[in-house]
Design an enzyme around this catalytic site. Sequence first.
Site, PDB file in Angstrom:
ATOM      1  N   TRP A  90      62.198  33.764  38.669  1.00  0.00           N
ATOM      2  CA  TRP A  90      63.432  34.329  39.213  1.00  0.00           C
ATOM      3  C   TRP A  90      63.032  35.739  39.682  1.00  0.00           C
ATOM      4  O   TRP A  90      63.063  36.692  38.909  1.00  0.00           O
ATOM      5  CB  TRP A  90      64.511  34.436  38.141  1.00  0.00           C
ATOM      6  CG  TRP A  90      65.017  33.115  37.640  1.00  0.00           C
ATOM      7  CD1 TRP A  90      66.121  32.456  38.088  1.00  0.00           C
ATOM      8  CD2 TRP A  90      64.463  32.301  36.591  1.00  0.00           C
ATOM      9  NE1 TRP A  90      66.278  31.274  37.389  1.00  0.00           N
ATOM     10  CE2 TRP A  90      65.277  31.152  36.474  1.00  0.00           C
ATOM     11  CE3 TRP A  90      63.341  32.418  35.750  1.00  0.00           C
ATOM     12  CZ2 TRP A  90      65.014  30.150  35.538  1.00  0.00           C
ATOM     13  CZ3 TRP A  90      63.083  31.420  34.822  1.00  0.00           C
ATOM     14  CH2 TRP A  90      63.914  30.305  34.731  1.00  0.00           C
ATOM     15  N   ARG A 127      48.912  33.575  47.430  1.00  0.00           N
ATOM     16  CA  ARG A 127      50.014  32.811  46.825  1.00  0.00           C
ATOM     17  C   ARG A 127      50.919  32.307  47.950  1.00  0.00           C
ATOM     18  O   ARG A 127      51.934  32.914  48.259  1.00  0.00           O
ATOM     19  CB  ARG A 127      50.839  33.692  45.882  1.00  0.00           C
ATOM     20  CG  ARG A 127      50.106  34.184  44.650  1.00  0.00           C
ATOM     21  CD  ARG A 127      49.844  33.056  43.640  1.00  0.00           C
ATOM     22  NE  ARG A 127      49.233  33.594  42.434  1.00  0.00           N
ATOM     23  CZ  ARG A 127      47.929  33.853  42.302  1.00  0.00           C
ATOM     24  NH1 ARG A 127      47.106  33.639  43.302  1.00  0.00           N
ATOM     25  NH2 ARG A 127      47.450  34.325  41.158  1.00  0.00           N
ATOM     26  N   ALA A 132      33.606  29.876  37.073  1.00  0.00           N
ATOM     27  CA  ALA A 132      32.415  29.855  36.230  1.00  0.00           C
ATOM     28  C   ALA A 132      31.132  30.004  37.048  1.00  0.00           C
ATOM     29  O   ALA A 132      30.045  30.184  36.496  1.00  0.00           O
ATOM     30  CB  ALA A 132      32.367  28.554  35.431  1.00  0.00           C
ATOM     31  N   ASP A 168      42.395  39.178  37.236  1.00  0.00           N
ATOM     32  CA  ASP A 168      42.965  40.526  37.056  1.00  0.00           C
ATOM     33  C   ASP A 168      42.114  41.350  36.087  1.00  0.00           C
ATOM     34  O   ASP A 168      41.875  42.547  36.305  1.00  0.00           O
ATOM     35  CB  ASP A 168      44.392  40.448  36.468  1.00  0.00           C
ATOM     36  CG  ASP A 168      45.304  39.530  37.260  1.00  0.00           C
ATOM     37  OD1 ASP A 168      45.050  39.342  38.455  1.00  0.00           O
ATOM     38  OD2 ASP A 168      46.275  39.004  36.669  1.00  0.00           O
TER      39      ASP A 168
HETATM   40  P1  ADP Z   1      41.075  34.054  39.571  1.00  0.00           P
HETATM   41  O1  ADP Z   1      41.575  33.974  38.169  1.00  0.00           O
HETATM   42  O2  ADP Z   1      41.552  35.290  40.284  1.00  0.00           O
HETATM   43  O3  ADP Z   1      41.247  32.787  40.368  1.00  0.00           O
HETATM   44  P2  ADP Z   1      38.295  33.328  39.153  1.00  0.00           P
HETATM   45  O4  ADP Z   1      38.709  31.983  38.694  1.00  0.00           O
HETATM   46  O5  ADP Z   1      37.349  33.361  40.286  1.00  0.00           O
HETATM   47  O6  ADP Z   1      39.513  34.303  39.491  1.00  0.00           O
HETATM   48  O7  ADP Z   1      37.671  34.052  37.895  1.00  0.00           O
HETATM   49  C1  ADP Z   1      37.505  35.441  37.796  1.00  0.00           C
HETATM   50  C2  ADP Z   1      36.352  35.723  36.856  1.00  0.00           C
HETATM   51  O8  ADP Z   1      36.668  35.187  35.565  1.00  0.00           O
HETATM   52  C3  ADP Z   1      35.041  35.069  37.261  1.00  0.00           C
HETATM   53  O9  ADP Z   1      34.300  35.892  38.139  1.00  0.00           O
HETATM   54  C4  ADP Z   1      34.353  34.925  35.926  1.00  0.00           C
HETATM   55  O10 ADP Z   1      33.741  36.152  35.555  1.00  0.00           O
HETATM   56  C5  ADP Z   1      35.489  34.641  34.970  1.00  0.00           C
HETATM   57  N1  ADP Z   1      35.689  33.198  34.779  1.00  0.00           N
HETATM   58  C6  ADP Z   1      36.678  32.426  35.286  1.00  0.00           C
HETATM   59  N2  ADP Z   1      36.550  31.145  34.871  1.00  0.00           N
HETATM   60  C7  ADP Z   1      35.444  31.111  34.086  1.00  0.00           C
HETATM   61  C8  ADP Z   1      34.767  30.087  33.344  1.00  0.00           C
HETATM   62  N3  ADP Z   1      35.194  28.818  33.330  1.00  0.00           N
HETATM   63  N4  ADP Z   1      33.662  30.446  32.631  1.00  0.00           N
HETATM   64  C9  ADP Z   1      33.209  31.716  32.638  1.00  0.00           C
HETATM   65  N5  ADP Z   1      33.801  32.717  33.307  1.00  0.00           N
HETATM   66  C10 ADP Z   1      34.895  32.423  34.038  1.00  0.00           C
END
Ligand code: ADP
Length: 308
Positions: free
Chosen positions: A101, A166, A227, A257
Amino acid sequence: MRIVSIGECMVELAPLSEPGIFRLGYAGDTFNTAWYLRRLLPPENVVAYFTAVGTDETSARLLASMAAAGIETRHIVQMPDRTVGLYLIELRNGERSFTYWRGQSAARTLAADPARLAQALSGARLAYLSGITLAILSPGDRASLLDVLRDFRASGGLVGFDPNLRPRLWPSPAEMCAAIMQAAGCSDIVLPSFEDEAAFFADTTPEATLTRYAGAGVADIVVKNGAGPMLARLGGQVVQLAPPPVAEVVDTTAAGDSFNAGFLAAHLTGAVPLAALAQGAQVAAQVIGARGALVDIPPADARLSAGI
Ligand code: ADP
């Protein structure tokens, strides 16, 4: 050093184990980054949040909660006829779904008074915003925000930007992509996530994402990739780093973030590119290993003494 994060912080209602009982909290992408920056930077640095809220009790509580976390709130606009946005998290068979909201939230007016925004940025080293900050504004206010950022850069400030795509917040994907590239053109540091960028800009590789933002004139770029390895161009140097493996991914809320906060805290205090990326990934790893957007990571003092 003064850092000002600009955007929307909402009231969050998160389910507890008993059906129908929710915990009230506060979150929002740019706010989450400010919150982690506050934890990560030594206390002599100021981390401020810029948004608009109402004059009601709920808005007052949100401001008090930010102040209690050590975030400067004194430039936040208070609108008598609006209040803060709200979202509710529901858990169904272990999957989280979100209901928002926020259509009339006070934050949508945050750039209505550009002089006030310029005042909040005065003397800051970094202004930080995201694609969500842009999405909630009218086209006119979005243009005003970019004008303020251009002036801020002309006076020596840096602009950091997470595109945070988004599409549901925009009239069309085309309008979103155009606004994102325009804001990137006013930014010094851009922190995109490859999966989102691939979906809406048709980038086939993280290299393509990096090249597109470099083409828009962005000096420093970090392409996050879940990852997978992060790809960055920092100070003209192209580097790649794999994030540390996370034993149990509990909740990926605020991964990006918190990464941004870890990276920016290190980058702005002079860390070399690989060290700044490593700190971002290390903070994100802690955050996704626990539930919720705001995870109690060690504050700056504890990090120094633990050698983190
Ligand atoms: P967002 O949350 O903005 O989509 P990402 O998914 O690319 O961003 O993830 C941001 C950071 O969080 C990555 O660069 C990594 O350092 C960490 N991260 C996210 N998912 C994983 C995971 N499955 N394993 C390890 N680190 C992760």
